[in-house]
Motif scaffolding. Structure first.
Motif, PDB file in Angstrom:
ATOM      1  N   PRO A 182     -13.029  -0.917   8.148  1.00  0.00           N
ATOM      2  CA  PRO A 182     -12.049  -1.827   8.755  1.00  0.00           C
ATOM      3  C   PRO A 182     -10.784  -1.988   7.917  1.00  0.00           C
ATOM      4  O   PRO A 182      -9.760  -2.450   8.433  1.00  0.00           O
ATOM      5  CB  PRO A 182     -12.821  -3.154   8.852  1.00  0.00           C
ATOM      6  CG  PRO A 182     -14.252  -2.757   8.898  1.00  0.00           C
ATOM      7  CD  PRO A 182     -14.350  -1.558   7.996  1.00  0.00           C
ATOM      8  N   ASP A 183     -10.829  -1.616   6.633  1.00  0.00           N
ATOM      9  CA  ASP A 183      -9.655  -1.756   5.766  1.00  0.00           C
ATOM     10  C   ASP A 183      -8.661  -0.624   5.944  1.00  0.00           C
ATOM     11  O   ASP A 183      -7.545  -0.692   5.425  1.00  0.00           O
ATOM     12  CB  ASP A 183     -10.092  -1.822   4.299  1.00  0.00           C
ATOM     13  CG  ASP A 183     -10.895  -3.071   3.988  1.00  0.00           C
ATOM     14  OD1 ASP A 183     -10.634  -4.099   4.643  1.00  0.00           O
ATOM     15  OD2 ASP A 183     -11.777  -3.021   3.115  1.00  0.00           O
ATOM     16  N   ASP A 184      -9.065   0.445   6.640  1.00  0.00           N
ATOM     17  CA  ASP A 184      -8.129   1.546   6.881  1.00  0.00           C
ATOM     18  C   ASP A 184      -7.029   1.099   7.826  1.00  0.00           C
ATOM     19  O   ASP A 184      -7.233   0.262   8.708  1.00  0.00           O
ATOM     20  CB  ASP A 184      -8.869   2.752   7.481  1.00  0.00           C
ATOM     21  CG  ASP A 184      -9.758   3.451   6.464  1.00  0.00           C
ATOM     22  OD1 ASP A 184      -9.299   3.644   5.321  1.00  0.00           O
ATOM     23  OD2 ASP A 184     -10.905   3.786   6.805  1.00  0.00           O
ATOM     24  N   GLY A 185      -5.846   1.716   7.654  1.00  0.00           N
ATOM     25  CA  GLY A 185      -4.741   1.423   8.550  1.00  0.00           C
ATOM     26  C   GLY A 185      -4.764   2.369   9.721  1.00  0.00           C
ATOM     27  O   GLY A 185      -5.445   2.154  10.711  1.00  0.00           O
ATOM     28  N   ASN A 186      -4.007   3.464   9.598  1.00  0.00           N
ATOM     29  CA  ASN A 186      -4.018   4.503  10.616  1.00  0.00           C
ATOM     30  C   ASN A 186      -4.667   5.749  10.031  1.00  0.00           C
ATOM     31  O   ASN A 186      -4.473   6.063   8.853  1.00  0.00           O
ATOM     32  CB  ASN A 186      -2.594   4.819  11.076  1.00  0.00           C
ATOM     33  CG  ASN A 186      -2.027   3.700  11.927  1.00  0.00           C
ATOM     34  OD1 ASN A 186      -2.475   2.566  11.836  1.00  0.00           O
ATOM     35  ND2 ASN A 186      -1.050   4.010  12.737  1.00  0.00           N
ATOM     36  N   THR A 233      -8.799  15.817  18.387  1.00  0.00           N
ATOM     37  CA  THR A 233      -8.229  15.356  17.131  1.00  0.00           C
ATOM     38  C   THR A 233      -7.205  14.290  17.472  1.00  0.00           C
ATOM     39  O   THR A 233      -6.266  14.547  18.241  1.00  0.00           O
ATOM     40  CB  THR A 233      -7.557  16.494  16.349  1.00  0.00           C
ATOM     41  OG1 THR A 233      -8.555  17.434  15.934  1.00  0.00           O
ATOM     42  CG2 THR A 233      -6.860  15.952  15.098  1.00  0.00           C
ATOM     43  N   ALA A 234      -7.419  13.084  16.962  1.00  0.00           N
ATOM     44  CA  ALA A 234      -6.515  11.963  17.208  1.00  0.00           C
ATOM     45  C   ALA A 234      -5.737  11.673  15.934  1.00  0.00           C
ATOM     46  O   ALA A 234      -6.314  11.295  14.918  1.00  0.00           O
ATOM     47  CB  ALA A 234      -7.292  10.733  17.652  1.00  0.00           C
ATOM     48  N   GLY A 235      -4.447  11.902  15.984  1.00  0.00           N
ATOM     49  CA  GLY A 235      -3.600  11.619  14.827  1.00  0.00           C
ATOM     50  C   GLY A 235      -2.951  10.262  14.958  1.00  0.00           C
ATOM     51  O   GLY A 235      -2.580   9.832  16.058  1.00  0.00           O
ATOM     52  N   ASN A 236      -2.813   9.555  13.844  1.00  0.00           N
ATOM     53  CA  ASN A 236      -2.214   8.219  13.827  1.00  0.00           C
ATOM     54  C   ASN A 236      -2.969   7.251  14.735  1.00  0.00           C
ATOM     55  O   ASN A 236      -2.383   6.482  15.486  1.00  0.00           O
ATOM     56  CB  ASN A 236      -0.735   8.269  14.230  1.00  0.00           C
ATOM     57  CG  ASN A 236       0.024   7.034  13.779  1.00  0.00           C
ATOM     58  OD1 ASN A 236      -0.256   6.464  12.728  1.00  0.00           O
ATOM     59  ND2 ASN A 236       1.003   6.611  14.578  1.00  0.00           N
ATOM     60  N   ALA A 237      -4.288   7.320  14.673  1.00  0.00           N
ATOM     61  CA  ALA A 237      -5.127   6.382  15.419  1.00  0.00           C
ATOM     62  C   ALA A 237      -5.266   5.094  14.609  1.00  0.00           C
ATOM     63  O   ALA A 237      -5.582   5.139  13.413  1.00  0.00           O
ATOM     64  CB  ALA A 237      -6.499   6.987  15.677  1.00  0.00           C
ATOM     65  N   GLY A 238      -5.022   3.973  15.237  1.00  0.00           N
ATOM     66  CA  GLY A 238      -5.126   2.698  14.532  1.00  0.00           C
ATOM     67  C   GLY A 238      -6.581   2.294  14.328  1.00  0.00           C
ATOM     68  O   GLY A 238      -7.453   2.633  15.117  1.00  0.00           O
ATOM     69  N   SER A 277       0.817  -1.202   0.000  1.00  0.00           N
ATOM     70  CA  SER A 277       0.000   0.000   0.000  1.00  0.00           C
ATOM     71  C   SER A 277       0.851   1.252   0.000  1.00  0.00           C
ATOM     72  O   SER A 277       0.460   2.299   0.449  1.00  0.00           O
ATOM     73  CB  SER A 277      -0.923   0.006   1.228  1.00  0.00           C
ATOM     74  OG  SER A 277      -0.163  -0.077   2.406  1.00  0.00           O
ATOM     75  N   GLY A 278       2.074   1.107  -0.512  1.00  0.00           N
ATOM     76  CA  GLY A 278       2.951   2.255  -0.631  1.00  0.00           C
ATOM     77  C   GLY A 278       3.662   2.624   0.646  1.00  0.00           C
ATOM     78  O   GLY A 278       4.095   3.756   0.813  1.00  0.00           O
ATOM     79  N   GLY A 279       3.783   1.667   1.600  1.00  0.00           N
ATOM     80  CA  GLY A 279       4.485   1.943   2.837  1.00  0.00           C
ATOM     81  C   GLY A 279       3.552   2.534   3.871  1.00  0.00           C
ATOM     82  O   GLY A 279       2.373   2.714   3.651  1.00  0.00           O
ATOM     83  N   SER A 280       4.147   2.851   5.019  1.00  0.00           N
ATOM     84  CA  SER A 280       3.315   3.340   6.103  1.00  0.00           C
ATOM     85  C   SER A 280       2.774   4.723   5.813  1.00  0.00           C
ATOM     86  O   SER A 280       1.605   4.985   5.969  1.00  0.00           O
ATOM     87  CB  SER A 280       4.109   3.333   7.419  1.00  0.00           C
ATOM     88  OG  SER A 280       5.292   4.087   7.272  1.00  0.00           O
ATOM     89  N   GLY A 281       3.622   5.663   5.378  1.00  0.00           N
ATOM     90  CA  GLY A 281       3.163   6.989   4.991  1.00  0.00           C
ATOM     91  C   GLY A 281       2.507   7.717   6.152  1.00  0.00           C
ATOM     92  O   GLY A 281       2.537   7.298   7.293  1.00  0.00           O
ATOM     93  N   SER A 282       1.930   8.850   5.865  1.00  0.00           N
ATOM     94  CA  SER A 282       1.214   9.621   6.875  1.00  0.00           C
ATOM     95  C   SER A 282      -0.232   9.176   6.913  1.00  0.00           C
ATOM     96  O   SER A 282      -0.828   8.926   5.864  1.00  0.00           O
ATOM     97  CB  SER A 282       1.298  11.118   6.549  1.00  0.00           C
ATOM     98  OG  SER A 282       2.650  11.552   6.534  1.00  0.00           O
ATOM     99  N   PRO A 283      -0.816   9.089   8.102  1.00  0.00           N
ATOM    100  CA  PRO A 283      -2.211   8.674   8.176  1.00  0.00           C
ATOM    101  C   PRO A 283      -3.112   9.717   7.520  1.00  0.00           C
ATOM    102  O   PRO A 283      -2.904  10.915   7.656  1.00  0.00           O
ATOM    103  CB  PRO A 283      -2.464   8.575   9.679  1.00  0.00           C
ATOM    104  CG  PRO A 283      -1.427   9.440  10.317  1.00  0.00           C
ATOM    105  CD  PRO A 283      -0.228   9.350   9.432  1.00  0.00           C
TER     106      PRO A 283
END
Length: 439
Positions: free
Chosen positions: A67-71, A124-129, A51-57
């Motif tokens: 459910p398919d979303d990462g962060n 605001t929650a950033g990088n929430a799994g 999916s192109g690496g982790s990248g920014s959420p």
């Protein structure tokens, strides 16, 4: 495959530290996430190249999260926030869980760190799994999540605070507040995760209905049996129905007013009731078409009171059973069937005698089955109204009866009503056919 092997394979694929992956994997697994699902979640977290690496959420509105979303980065208002203790890596860990909402929807969350969340906070929650739980997305707020509080308010239609009636509650609900009357309560000793522990269990009620409860840290206000307000309760499934759970983090307050408990129950067709997956208080009406084996005189384990077979208890092995009465009857209303289970008192009522009477009859006949035969003669082929608690699992649908009464309406009148309904349906069908011909 052991968890260590899963972590090693995953770390090798992702090119990250094995211990870090193992810790994350164990965290998810011990929170009841299946191993395969946990591994997929970590692949999304660390980026597996597909999916192109982790990248920014990405920033998302709550209604768009899947459910398919990462962060993700998300802004929402905290509707509920309740503490609960879980067992994590061999020790107790306190989490905060509840619901987060914006103008587009609502999502459950679990916070593994103490962010100081309170109902009404906009964050605001950033990088929430994101993980999947029971088919729906859920947010995980952990040490890698950056969380900030926002001054602006969102225009919400959802209610803040978790206030609910018992009829509103569903399995999986968290941080709910209810005002109820304690209808039944008993103190029991169980084998808990730290050995023997005392709990309270019973039934609570309000105007909307009744539900079972478990109080894991016995509260005197509940044990006294008065009307109470319970805050920060969570709901788990118990025998196929929602159960109110009151933990050490719940607040229980005695009320100075009475709680009216609804006397009425919901009357449903069997098929409709079974389709709910389980309902605590329901009334079914149908004909008893059979009495199953395991009815009449039975034996129970003197330790756990479970039914035993040939002197064997599943938990305690060889035991000297104690005699009891029970009926397992098949109820059919034309839409489906359910097994109705009658306890000793209801069984004695339909049998027309006590346990001693039943044992005497069995001794005279030198056959215990005569008791079940007597019950069978008295109830099979007759219509009954049954009220009780319905559970549905892989073994079928079972109704633990609290009331079992023969219908007192006119059988001929019911037959006439049924025939009239059939004739009306036939007339409607004939009319529809005629219109099709005219067309």
């Amino acid at each position: 495959m052991e968890l260590d092997d899963h972590a090693e394979d995953l770390a090798s694929d992702l090119g990250v530290d094995k211990e870090e992956v193992k810790s994350d994997l164990q965290n998810l697994v011990e929170y009841s996430v299946p191993v395969d699902e946990a591994k997929q979640s970590l692949r999304r977290k660390y980026g597996d190249g597909s999916s192109g690496g982790s990248g920014s959420p990405s920033s998302k509105e709550i209604g768009d999260i899947t459910p398919d979303d990462g962060n993700v980065t998300v802004t929402g208002t905290v509707l509920t926030a309740g503490k609960r203790s879980i067992r994590y890596q061999g020790s107790d860990h306190v989490i905060v869980e509840g619901e987060l909402a914006d103008e587009t929807g609502t999502i459950d969350y679990t916070a593994w760190e103490d962010f100081g969340l309170s109902p009404g906070d906009t964050i605001t929650a950033g990088n929430a799994g994101v993980r999947e739980w029971d088919g729906e997305p859920e947010l995980n707020l952990g040490e890698s999540t950056s969380l900030s509080f926002v001054d602006e308010s969102l225009q919400l239609t959802q209610e803040i605070g978790g206030e609910a009636t018992l009829a509103d509650l569903q399995t999986g609900d968290r941080a709910r507040a209810v005002e109820v009357a304690v209808l039944e309560c008993e103190r029991r000793t169980i084998d808990g995760r730290d050995g023997e522990t005392e709990i309270l269990s019973g039934v609570v009620g309000d105007e909307s209905g009744r539900l079972p409860f478990t109080n894991w840290d016995p509260a005197p206000e509940i044990e006294d049996g008065g009307p109470v307000r319970i805050e920060n309760a969570y709901v788990q499934e118990f025998r196929g129905v929602p159960e109110v759970n009151v933990s050490e983090f719940s607040t229980v307050t005695e009320l100075d007013r009475e709680i009216e408990v609804g006397a009425d129950t919901t009357t449903m067709a069997v098929s409709e009731a079974v389709a709910t997956g389980g309902i605590y208080d329901v009334e079914l009406v149908g004909n008893v078409i059979a009495v199953r084996d395991g009815s009449g005189i039975i034996q129970r384990c003197p330790e756990c009171y479970r039914v035993i077979q040939k002197g064997q208890c599943r938990t305690h092995g060889d035991v000297d059973g104690i005699d009891d009465l029970r009926v397992k009857a098949i109820l059919d209303d034309g839409t489906g069937t359910v097994t109705v289970v009658l306890d000793d008192e209801l069984t004695a009522a339909v049998y027309g005698g006590t346990l001693d009477d039943a044992l005497e009859q069995a001794r005279e006949a030198m056959d215990q089955s005569v008791v079940a035969d007597t019950i069978r003669e008295r109830i099979v082929g007759r219509e009954f109204s049954v009220r009780g608690h319905l559970s549905v699992d892989e073994y079928g649908a079972n109704l633990d009866a609290e009331r079992f009464e023969e219908s007192d309406d006119d059988a001929q009148a019911r037959a006439r009503t049924f025939l009239e309904a059939v004739e009306k349906v036939a007339e409607i069908d004939d009319g529809a056919d005629a219109e099709e011909v005219d067309a």
